[in-house]
Design a protein around this motif. Structure first.
Motif: not given
Length: 190
Positions: A161-186
């Motif tokens: 909870p709340g981590l997506e507002n504290e770290i760079q989003h490409y780390y999250i995209a990488s972790y979830l196996g999706i592209t940074p563009t897909s993550l931004s859209r979602i």
């Protein structure tokens, strides 16, 4: 140091003052900056880690040399145990600070392993950390295979909870196996 150790381990399983005292000689608190490494691939594994404050990620490099985030460790989390981070005592994992600063409790893993047979509460702590890490990996593996990108992000938000507002989003995209563009859209649609 004894109180810090006892408090950090108690997050997972109660440990006695005696166990904390025994571990005190094998532990130190390190304060690190963003992008500092606790451990890198191919290094001899020497330590076990508990994040006292901050955010740390574990990642590997794929065949193209791109980093793939495998795990996040936030305040109070034990980093994946040494036994699961390496092969033949060499790390297959990079452990890196991704918050501005991090305070990490570092134990000599050889000494910790030597003490375990004589300390039931330390064994219990180790077993719980291994079990929780294994369960999280399995949950993530199933998620990556079964869920769409939105389902993956929903799961991430629940687990961190709340981590997506504290770290760079490409780390999250990488972790979830999706592209940074897909993550931004979602993120824009949720």
């Amino acid at each position: 140091m004894i109180e810090i150790i006892q408090k950090a381990l108690n997050v997972y399983s109660p440990v006695s003052l005696q166990t904390a005292e025994t571990l005190a000689g094998t532990a130190e608190v390190r304060v690190l900056n963003c992008e500092d490494f606790l451990e890198q691939e191919q290094q001899t594994i020497k330590s076990e880690f508990i994040v006292l404050e901050g955010i740390v990620r574990g990642y590997i490099l794929n065949t193209e040399g791109e980093d793939v985030t495998v795990n996040f460790y936030v305040t109070g989390n034990a980093v994946t145990p040494a036994i699961m981070r390496g092969i033949n005592n060499k790390s297959v994992y990079n452990v890196q600070v991704i918050s501005d600063k991090a305070s990490v409790l570092v134990f000599n893993n050889t000494r910790m392993e030597e003490l375990m047979p004589y300390s039931a509460d330390l064994q219990q702590f180790g077993n719980i950390v291994l079990m929780m890490d294994s369960m999280r990996r399995m949950e993530k593996e199933v998620l990556l295979l079964k869920e769409n990108a939105k389902g993956k992000l929903d799961w991430f938000r629940k687990i961190y909870p709340g981590l997506e507002n504290e770290i760079q989003h490409y780390y999250i995209a990488s972790y979830l196996g999706i592209t940074p563009t897909s993550l931004s859209r979602i993120r824009a649609n949720s």
